[in-house]
Write a protein that holds these residues in place. Structure first.
Motif, PDB file in Angstrom:
ATOM      1  N   GLU A   1      18.127  37.717  89.439  1.00 38.09           N
ATOM      2  CA  GLU A   1      18.215  39.080  89.961  1.00 38.09           C
ATOM      3  C   GLU A   1      19.449  39.277  90.834  1.00 38.09           C
ATOM      4  OE1 GLU A   1      14.611  39.808  92.025  1.00 38.09           O
ATOM      5  OE2 GLU A   1      13.385  39.978  90.199  1.00 38.09           O
TER       6      GLU A   1
ATOM      7  N   SER B   1      25.317  38.049  87.958  1.00 38.65           N
ATOM      8  CA  SER B   1      25.682  38.448  86.611  1.00 38.65           C
ATOM      9  C   SER B   1      26.742  37.465  86.128  1.00 38.65           C
ATOM     10  CB  SER B   1      26.227  39.876  86.567  1.00 38.65           C
ATOM     11  OG  SER B   1      26.183  40.378  85.246  1.00 38.65           O
TER      12      SER B   1
ATOM     13  N   ALA C   1      21.863  49.435  81.091  1.00 38.86           N
ATOM     14  CA  ALA C   1      21.194  50.137  82.190  1.00 38.86           C
ATOM     15  C   ALA C   1      19.722  50.385  81.868  1.00 38.86           C
ATOM     16  CB  ALA C   1      21.913  51.453  82.475  1.00 38.86           C
TER      17      ALA C   1
ATOM     18  N   ARG D   1      17.780  47.213  82.269  1.00 41.35           N
ATOM     19  CA  ARG D   1      17.564  46.903  83.685  1.00 41.35           C
ATOM     20  C   ARG D   1      16.677  47.938  84.369  1.00 41.35           C
ATOM     21  NH1 ARG D   1      20.821  43.061  86.377  1.00 41.35           N
ATOM     22  NH2 ARG D   1      22.330  42.021  85.012  1.00 41.35           N
TER      23      ARG D   1
ATOM     24  N   LEU E   1      17.038  51.146  85.080  1.00 41.38           N
ATOM     25  CA  LEU E   1      17.629  52.034  86.070  1.00 41.38           C
ATOM     26  C   LEU E   1      17.175  53.465  85.808  1.00 41.38           C
ATOM     27  CD1 LEU E   1      21.277  50.689  86.492  1.00 41.38           C
ATOM     28  CD2 LEU E   1      19.167  49.951  87.596  1.00 41.38           C
TER      29      LEU E   1
ATOM     30  N   THR F   1      24.865  56.127  85.350  1.00 43.73           N
ATOM     31  CA  THR F   1      25.415  54.805  85.658  1.00 43.73           C
ATOM     32  C   THR F   1      26.568  54.473  84.723  1.00 43.73           C
ATOM     33  OG1 THR F   1      23.277  54.011  86.468  1.00 43.73           O
ATOM     34  CG2 THR F   1      24.886  52.343  85.774  1.00 43.73           C
TER      35      THR F   1
ATOM     36  N   GLY G   1      23.438  47.422  88.071  1.00 41.72           N
ATOM     37  CA  GLY G   1      22.430  46.929  88.996  1.00 41.72           C
ATOM     38  C   GLY G   1      23.018  46.364  90.271  1.00 41.72           C
ATOM     39  N   ASP G   2      24.344  46.376  90.397  1.00 40.32           N
ATOM     40  CA  ASP G   2      25.053  45.919  91.599  1.00 40.32           C
ATOM     41  C   ASP G   2      24.665  44.511  92.031  1.00 40.32           C
ATOM     42  OD1 ASP G   2      26.531  48.310  91.961  1.00 40.32           O
ATOM     43  OD2 ASP G   2      24.763  49.270  92.828  1.00 40.32           O
TER      44      ASP G   2
END
Length: 255
Positions: A79, A82, A104, A107, A109, A115, A152-153
């Motif tokens: 988590e 990446s 995205a 994940r 989002l 995004t 997801g930063d």
């Protein structure tokens, strides 16, 4: 950049049969920094990245990423990270925007389209977002690949030889992207065979040889390992890369 390690390994070992790849790797990567891991082919760079990203289990030693133990908390590690490998993991049938929207959605989002549009703009790909990735240049594919990895930063990014096989202009595009990531506080572990790449991008440089870290420090600190320099006046000729970039131009946003 802080002094708190975002990545830390202590005594990491890994063997394949009788062949020892990692022989006790000790490495600390401060949060918010770019650390380059240098080494020739077979030095163990990719093996170490695979262990840190939970794709491979170490034989011995300990490793943590973003405060989570790689062996006992692999879900929490995934988590936090990446990974961008040596080859761009993009779907050539889809458009650039569709690639981003897909990741995205995977994940979960809330706004996959928003995004995707934000990342296309951030990486200079808005005009190409509706084109199939099969039409992209190598540098554009790599930028899209890195953009996908940032959905997801994640606070930690692994770049495993990201410029292998790229032309000089594409390499510059990737370098610019890494600098932007560092400026936003992302921790980057960059593996590379290119010494100039490490000089351009890294806050610290670690040299991995025959499964061990030989030295780890800033570029200035590493240079102090050699005898003091002496002043000589020589005629500097342009390199082939200088000639190439002068002829084709430096506009790295061109497609």
């Amino acid at each position: 950049m802080t002094t708190t390690p975002a990545l830390e390994t202590v005594g990491i070992t890994k063997s394949y049969g009788s062949h020892s790849v990692l022989r006790g790797v000790d490495l600390a990567v401060p949060a918010g920094s770019v650390v380059a891991l240098l080494g020739s082919n077979g030095a163990g760079k990719t093996t170490l990245v695979r262990i840190l990203s939970t794709l491979l289990r170490a034989d011995g030693g300990t490793a943590s990423v973003n405060g989570h133990d790689v062996a006992t908390q692999p879900g929490a590690v995934r988590e936090s990270i990446s990974l961008t490998g040596q080859f761009a993991a993009v779907d050539e049938v889809l458009t650039g925007r569709e690639n981003l929207v897909l990741v995205a959605q995977l994940r979960h989002l809330e706004d996959p389209g928003g995004t995707a549009d934000g990342l296309l703009a951030r990486f200079g790909l808005s005009d190409a977002g509706s084109r199939r990735v099969a039409t992209y240049s190598g540098g554009m594919r790599r930028r899209l690949d890195i953009a996908m990895s940032l959905i997801g930063d994640p606070p930690v990014l692994f770049l495993d030889e990201p410029t292998t096989g790229l032309d000089p202009q594409s390499r510059i595009e990737v370098w610019r992207t890494v600098r932007e990531l560092a400026g936003r506080g992302t921790t980057v572990l960059l593996t590379t065979q290119y010494l100039d790449e490490a000089e351009q991008l890294a806050d610290r440089i670690a040299i991995l040889h025959e499964g061990r870290i030989l030295t780890d420090g800033t570029l200035a600190e590493l240079k102090q390992l050699l005898p003091p320099s002496r002043v000589e006046y020589v005629e500097k000729q342009p390199t082939l890369e200088d000639v190439f970039l002068a002829l084709v131009g430096h506009d790295t946003t061109a497609t």
